[in-house]
Design an enzyme around this catalytic site. Structure first.
Site, short mmCIF file in Angstrom:
data_model
loop_
_atom_site.label_atom_id
_atom_site.label_comp_id
_atom_site.label_asym_id
_atom_site.label_seq_id
_atom_site.Cartn_x
_atom_site.Cartn_y
_atom_site.Cartn_z
N ARG A 223 36.86 35.23 51.60
CA ARG A 223 37.65 35.73 52.93
C ARG A 223 38.23 34.45 53.50
O ARG A 223 39.51 34.58 53.95
CB ARG A 223 37.30 36.45 53.32
CG ARG A 223 37.28 38.40 52.42
CD ARG A 223 37.17 39.28 52.71
NE ARG A 223 35.64 39.43 53.94
CZ ARG A 223 34.91 40.29 52.89
NH1 ARG A 223 35.03 40.92 52.22
NH2 ARG A 223 33.38 40.69 53.62
N PHE A 239 42.53 44.96 44.19
CA PHE A 239 41.43 45.50 44.13
C PHE A 239 41.00 45.67 45.88
O PHE A 239 38.78 44.83 46.05
CB PHE A 239 39.79 45.17 43.18
CG PHE A 239 40.51 45.36 41.47
CD1 PHE A 239 40.74 45.90 40.97
CD2 PHE A 239 41.85 44.09 41.43
CE1 PHE A 239 40.77 46.07 39.59
CE2 PHE A 239 41.80 43.78 40.05
CZ PHE A 239 41.43 44.94 39.31
N ASP A 261 44.24 49.05 45.54
CA ASP A 261 43.18 49.97 44.46
C ASP A 261 43.68 51.16 44.45
O ASP A 261 44.61 51.66 44.63
CB ASP A 261 42.43 49.90 45.78
CG ASP A 261 40.77 49.86 45.43
OD1 ASP A 261 40.23 48.31 45.81
OD2 ASP A 261 40.20 51.26 45.14
N SER A 262 43.35 51.27 43.17
CA SER A 262 43.15 53.01 43.02
C SER A 262 42.81 53.72 43.76
O SER A 262 43.09 55.31 43.38
CB SER A 262 42.18 53.26 41.18
OG SER A 262 40.97 52.53 41.20
N ALA A 294 45.48 48.65 38.78
CA ALA A 294 45.15 47.77 39.13
C ALA A 294 46.55 46.47 37.81
O ALA A 294 47.19 46.16 37.97
CB ALA A 294 44.39 46.21 39.17
N ASP A 312 40.07 40.41 42.43
CA ASP A 312 38.42 40.85 42.95
C ASP A 312 37.76 42.38 42.21
O ASP A 312 37.69 43.16 43.15
CB ASP A 312 38.01 40.44 44.61
CG ASP A 312 36.62 41.24 45.16
OD1 ASP A 312 36.12 40.63 44.29
OD2 ASP A 312 36.44 41.51 45.89
N CYS A 352 31.87 40.27 39.92
CA CYS A 352 30.67 40.08 40.38
C CYS A 352 29.82 40.29 39.11
O CYS A 352 28.70 41.41 39.85
CB CYS A 352 30.84 40.91 41.89
SG CYS A 352 31.69 42.67 41.28
N1 SAH Z 1 37.74 43.09 47.46
C1 SAH Z 1 37.37 43.87 47.94
C2 SAH Z 1 36.35 44.04 47.36
C3 SAH Z 1 36.47 45.05 45.93
S1 SAH Z 1 35.49 46.70 45.60
C4 SAH Z 1 36.75 43.45 49.76
O1 SAH Z 1 36.67 42.03 49.55
O2 SAH Z 1 36.28 44.08 50.20
C5 SAH Z 1 36.72 47.04 43.50
C6 SAH Z 1 37.58 47.59 43.91
O3 SAH Z 1 38.60 47.71 43.14
C7 SAH Z 1 37.88 49.84 44.70
O4 SAH Z 1 37.27 49.14 45.93
C8 SAH Z 1 37.69 49.91 43.55
O5 SAH Z 1 38.46 51.41 44.56
C9 SAH Z 1 38.75 49.08 42.76
N2 SAH Z 1 39.58 49.79 41.23
C10 SAH Z 1 38.53 49.51 41.19
N3 SAH Z 1 39.36 50.05 39.21
C11 SAH Z 1 41.06 49.78 39.33
C12 SAH Z 1 41.47 49.47 39.04
N4 SAH Z 1 41.32 50.02 37.72
N5 SAH Z 1 43.03 49.05 39.84
C13 SAH Z 1 43.26 48.93 40.64
N6 SAH Z 1 41.16 49.13 41.45
C14 SAH Z 1 40.84 49.75 41.24
#
Ligand code: SAH
Length: 408
Positions: A223, A239, A261-262, A294, A312, A352
């Site tokens: 970050r 995400f 985010d979803s 996404a 991410d 991850c």
């Molecule tokens: N980048 C964040 C952590 C990401 S965790 C940070 O730095 O804190 C992954 C995230 O992806 C979760 O919040 C989840 O709700 C979201 N997610 C999962 N599938 C998704 C999709 N198809 N489209 C958008 N978001 C999604």
């Protein structure tokens, strides 16, 4: 129980090499016989075929049959064991400059950190995250869970005066959740979520209902990097969860930040966090939050609309068997972003999934680059933050992989 009463696990001939090199996992196929009754979670002593004591660990009974805790010796006093491990872990976080709770630490103010990162801190199956005055524990093994109260006491003892409440959030991480029959709960004290500081930025963790222990601490260093390169850029944070990357981009002078985010709940956390740091949920017109899938969102954006994208996603491969589909997912996702980035853009892309190796991930991004027909250069290879150390003897601990790319 004295250690002499621990059940004795004997390895097959020639199967002691990895554990002699301090690898902490004993797979069931390596075991020849067990003397005594070993139940899941019990401490056991591990012996080589020739009877040499190799160490002590918790019996798990699954494909990872034993998680080692000590090598060459046995453990008699688990109170002392956990205090010692947590003390060592605390000293490392101190040395890394991550424990800066006082207001005068300003831009360095930091009171959110991972105190214990499983094998990387010598306790396979244990995660401890600290959020200001509250530590959140997650046991990933039955053996660790049996000692959870003792671990909570050790944390309060080591983080003297800093941590006053300890919350157990193991129900989602235990191999058999039914052993956590009492559910997630405070083991010591009580607290309500308060904003914590990461590099001077305020973030509201959500350990009760949020993902993981309430925040993705592992992306701290990444970050910061995004913040460093965000000036004047139109940033898309895909995400975003609670918006960590967005906060650093806004602080770094991004022209515009879109957080996607979803989960609607995630977006409400983002807006809360943006308002905490920048006065209102839109940061004076620079921030927008979008609830969307996404893949669908990326398909809908125009070529050149963004010149810095963060990808991410959650782990696409939870198991090795899902590897092929996961790599396909990473390829598709990265291609969608690469096809649309403006010339001269930065892409920060992550995986991850523990089952995906850095080489696998790089290959997926290479394939995406070919598909997008863009000139792509690797500026830096990235990993998890420094408070998520990887034991050199346990490469499986290196789960977060990232690439910082320049796209023309
Ligand atoms: N980048 C964040 C952590 C990401 S965790 C940070 O730095 O804190 C992954 C995230 O992806 C979760 O919040 C989840 O709700 C979201 N997610 C999962 N599938 C998704 C999709 N198809 N489209 C958008 N978001 C999604």
């Amino acid at each position: 129980m004295t250690t002499a009463n621990y059940p004795s696990v004997y390895l097959r001939k020639g199967r002691d090499e990895a554990v002699r090199r301090f690898h902490p996992w004993i797979f069931s196929g390596a075991i020849e016989r067990i003397e005594g009754q070993a139940n899941e979670g019990d401490p056991v002593r591990l012996f080589a075929h020739d009877g040499t004591l190799l160490g002590c660990g918790f019996f798990e009974g699954g494909s990872i049959a034993v998680r080692m805790l000590s090598f060459g010796t046995s453990i008699t006093d688990f109170d002392a064991f956990f205090v010692e491990k947590i003390e060592q872990a605390y000293r490392l976080r101190q040395a890394l400059g991550l424990i800066q709770p006082a207001p005068e630490a300003g831009a360095h103010r930091n009171n959110v950190y991972r105190l214990v990162h499983g094998e990387g801190d010598g306790v396979s199956g244990l995660v401890i995250d600290v959020y200001g005055d509250t530590a959140v524990l997650q046991a990933h093994s039955t053996g660790v869970y049996h000692h959870i109260e003792r671990i909570a006491e050790a944390v309060v003892k080591v983080c003297k005066g800093e941590v006053t409440a300890v919350f157990d959030k193991s129900s989602a991480t235990l191999p058999d959740p039914s052993i956590a029959s009492v559910g997630d709960r405070f083991l010591i004290g009580k607290s309500t979520a308060q904003p914590v500081y990461e590099n001077g930025l305020q973030i509201l963790p959500d350990w009760l209902r949020g993902q993981k222990t309430g925040f993705f601490i592992d992306q701290r260093d990444n970050r910061r990097l995004v913040g460093q390169y965000a000036s004047g850029r139109r940033v898309l944070n895909m995400f975003c969860y609670s918006g960590g990357f967005s906060l650093y981009a806004l602080q770094g002078g991004a022209e515009e930040v879109v957080s996607v985010d979803s989960s609607a709940r995630a977006l409400s956390l983002v807006e809360h966090n943006v308002a905490l740091n920048f006065g209102d949920t839109i940061a004076g017109g620079r921030h927008e939050g979008v609830v969307a899938d996404a893949f669908e969102y990326l398909k809908g954006i125009a070529y050149g609309a963004f010149d810095l994208i963060v990808l991410d996603p959650p782990a696409f491969a939870k198991k090795r068997s899902a590897l092929k589909n996961a790599l396909n997912g990473y390829r598709k996702l990265n291609a969608l972003a690469l096809e649309r980035l403006a010339p001269g853009s930065f892409l920060f892309t992550y995986s991850c999934s523990q089952a995906v190796s850095p080489e696998d991930f790089r290959l997926a991004v290479l394939t995406a680059s070919v598909q997008a027909g863009r000139s792509v250069r690797i500026l830096q290879q990235l990993g998890q933050a420094t408070d998520h150390p990887v034991s050199i003897y346990h490469p499986e601990g290196e789960y977060l992989k990232g690439l910082f790319l320049y796209v023309e």
